[in-house]
Design a protein around this motif. Sequence first.
Motif, PDB file in Angstrom:
ATOM      1  N   LEU A  82      53.274  25.083  32.400  1.00 46.08           N
ATOM      2  CA  LEU A  82      54.348  25.901  32.958  1.00 46.08           C
ATOM      3  C   LEU A  82      53.862  26.679  34.170  1.00 46.08           C
ATOM      4  O   LEU A  82      52.660  26.844  34.388  1.00 46.08           O
ATOM      5  CB  LEU A  82      54.865  26.880  31.896  1.00 46.08           C
ATOM      6  CG  LEU A  82      55.416  26.272  30.604  1.00 46.08           C
ATOM      7  CD1 LEU A  82      55.787  27.371  29.620  1.00 46.08           C
ATOM      8  CD2 LEU A  82      56.617  25.374  30.885  1.00 46.08           C
TER       9      LEU A  82
ATOM     10  N   ASP B 255      54.649  33.331  34.924  1.00 45.51           N
ATOM     11  CA  ASP B 255      55.818  34.198  35.020  1.00 45.51           C
ATOM     12  C   ASP B 255      55.691  35.114  36.232  1.00 45.51           C
ATOM     13  O   ASP B 255      56.626  35.254  37.019  1.00 45.51           O
ATOM     14  CB  ASP B 255      55.967  35.042  33.750  1.00 45.51           C
ATOM     15  CG  ASP B 255      56.682  34.283  32.643  1.00 45.51           C
ATOM     16  OD1 ASP B 255      57.180  33.171  32.902  1.00 45.51           O
ATOM     17  OD2 ASP B 255      56.736  34.801  31.514  1.00 45.51           O
TER      18      ASP B 255
ATOM     19  N   SER C 237      50.865  34.559  32.169  1.00 44.61           N
ATOM     20  CA  SER C 237      51.221  33.186  31.823  1.00 44.61           C
ATOM     21  C   SER C 237      52.540  33.162  31.063  1.00 44.61           C
ATOM     22  O   SER C 237      52.901  34.121  30.377  1.00 44.61           O
ATOM     23  CB  SER C 237      50.116  32.552  30.973  1.00 44.61           C
ATOM     24  OG  SER C 237      48.924  32.436  31.720  1.00 44.61           O
ATOM     25  N   ALA C 238      53.239  32.054  31.179  1.00 41.75           N
ATOM     26  CA  ALA C 238      54.534  31.905  30.512  1.00 41.75           C
ATOM     27  C   ALA C 238      54.340  31.527  29.050  1.00 41.75           C
ATOM     28  O   ALA C 238      53.435  30.763  28.706  1.00 41.75           O
ATOM     29  CB  ALA C 238      55.361  30.844  31.218  1.00 41.75           C
ATOM     30  N   SER C 239      55.198  32.057  28.191  1.00 43.88           N
ATOM     31  CA  SER C 239      55.181  31.684  26.776  1.00 43.88           C
ATOM     32  C   SER C 239      56.368  30.804  26.411  1.00 43.88           C
ATOM     33  O   SER C 239      56.463  30.311  25.292  1.00 43.88           O
ATOM     34  CB  SER C 239      55.191  32.942  25.900  1.00 43.88           C
ATOM     35  OG  SER C 239      56.337  33.731  26.176  1.00 43.88           O
ATOM     36  N   ASP C 240      57.287  30.623  27.355  1.00 41.38           N
ATOM     37  CA  ASP C 240      58.436  29.739  27.146  1.00 41.38           C
ATOM     38  C   ASP C 240      58.858  29.198  28.513  1.00 41.38           C
ATOM     39  O   ASP C 240      58.420  29.695  29.552  1.00 41.38           O
ATOM     40  CB  ASP C 240      59.594  30.488  26.471  1.00 41.38           C
ATOM     41  CG  ASP C 240      60.137  31.622  27.320  1.00 41.38           C
ATOM     42  OD1 ASP C 240      60.730  31.338  28.386  1.00 41.38           O
ATOM     43  OD2 ASP C 240      59.976  32.793  26.934  1.00 41.38           O
TER      44      ASP C 240
ATOM     45  N   TRP D 171      61.477  30.972  32.784  1.00 42.62           N
ATOM     46  CA  TRP D 171      61.244  31.250  34.205  1.00 42.62           C
ATOM     47  C   TRP D 171      60.890  29.971  34.963  1.00 42.62           C
ATOM     48  O   TRP D 171      61.281  29.790  36.117  1.00 42.62           O
ATOM     49  CB  TRP D 171      60.107  32.263  34.366  1.00 42.62           C
ATOM     50  CG  TRP D 171      60.390  33.623  33.838  1.00 42.62           C
ATOM     51  CD1 TRP D 171      59.786  34.237  32.782  1.00 42.62           C
ATOM     52  CD2 TRP D 171      61.352  34.571  34.328  1.00 42.62           C
ATOM     53  NE1 TRP D 171      60.303  35.496  32.588  1.00 42.62           N
ATOM     54  CE2 TRP D 171      61.259  35.722  33.520  1.00 42.62           C
ATOM     55  CE3 TRP D 171      62.277  34.545  35.367  1.00 42.62           C
ATOM     56  CZ2 TRP D 171      62.058  36.846  33.720  1.00 42.62           C
ATOM     57  CZ3 TRP D 171      63.078  35.660  35.569  1.00 42.62           C
ATOM     58  CH2 TRP D 171      62.970  36.789  34.759  1.00 42.62           C
ATOM     59  N   THR D 172      60.142  29.089  34.290  1.00 39.09           N
ATOM     60  CA  THR D 172      59.751  27.830  34.928  1.00 39.09           C
ATOM     61  C   THR D 172      60.973  26.984  35.257  1.00 39.09           C
ATOM     62  O   THR D 172      61.059  26.382  36.333  1.00 39.09           O
ATOM     63  CB  THR D 172      58.790  27.055  34.013  1.00 39.09           C
ATOM     64  OG1 THR D 172      57.556  27.782  33.906  1.00 39.09           O
ATOM     65  CG2 THR D 172      58.498  25.665  34.563  1.00 39.09           C
TER      66      THR D 172
ATOM     67  N   GLN E 125      57.712  19.769  30.546  1.00 43.53           N
ATOM     68  CA  GLN E 125      58.179  21.146  30.405  1.00 43.53           C
ATOM     69  C   GLN E 125      59.438  21.262  29.558  1.00 43.53           C
ATOM     70  O   GLN E 125      59.712  22.317  28.983  1.00 43.53           O
ATOM     71  CB  GLN E 125      58.448  21.738  31.793  1.00 43.53           C
ATOM     72  CG  GLN E 125      57.201  21.874  32.650  1.00 43.53           C
ATOM     73  CD  GLN E 125      57.526  22.276  34.077  1.00 43.53           C
ATOM     74  OE1 GLN E 125      58.657  22.101  34.532  1.00 43.53           O
ATOM     75  NE2 GLN E 125      56.546  22.813  34.789  1.00 43.53           N
TER      76      GLN E 125
END
Length: 309
Positions: A254, A257, A268-271, A274-275, A297
């Motif tokens: 991903l 964020d 870092s993104a956890s879901d 945002w990506t 993704q």
Amino acid sequence: MGSIASPPCPISPSSYPSLTREQAGHLRHFHNLAAQLDGSWHHMGSQEPLQEFLDAYRYQLATMAYAVGVSHYHRQPLLRSVYKPLMRRLIHKMLCRDVWAYWFNTSLGGVRTDPSRTSLRTPWADPIVRENIMYSGHLLLMVSLYAMLFDDDEFEKEGSIVFNWDPLFFGLGPEKFTYDTASLEKAILKEMERNGYVGVCCEPNMVFVVCNQFPMIAMRYNDIRHSTNTIPTLLPKYQDAWKAKGGMVRSNGLFPDAWLEVQDHVLSASDPGWTAWASAFMNTRNSSLIRELYPKQAEGYLTTINGET
């Protein structure tokens, strides 16, 4: 005297796809919202009263403008009489103080976006001059899209973008902040440079990947209109800046964020939320990367709500 038969029309309107009832309904809804008197925001309520969250007026107006642009360009390019006034009205609403006045309070900063902060900053009202790409980036894309679609230089004229700041019960008198497309773009580029080209902050101390995609699309439009070279110069610096932070694509596949400016720390993104938002617009300039990443993704992420997965 006999009538002269008209030659057959070379274009058959019925051969072109029409808007569905639902698509036309969305556009009608946009018209209804944009046509409200200034200060009226019926059916546009947000979760946060200070216009701080993701359903703030600025995001609603910008997203409507992008939908209008796509509909006009891809579906009804000859129908300027409907789309141009609608786009113009959305820009007008974007310049209303109700939409951007949140920045005075937001510019104070706080521990939620900068945990190291022990005192508040001196606030300022100008929503363009520094940070706040979550507003300025969308505004730049809206006025640049308007110019590109309709070949209209209204917002390219000096002094055409005006912010009037005149609160009733505080301040030392009225202030007026004046821009045009070029000076708006210049202010954003100055902030990009100040942050080493990682991007411009949204809230103080936080550079979100997604919010920096919108002004770069706008700069590309302006390059085309004015034969400039802004984006070819900017993009390598932007990509190198993120490479120095560990890369735009993280180990989980991903996009990050955000980047915290003071801490020099990447969140870092956890879901994929945002990506997904960033990818929808980054696709305009890097389709090969976005299409390659999409299958990885789009699947394999679980959501936890109230402790239940």
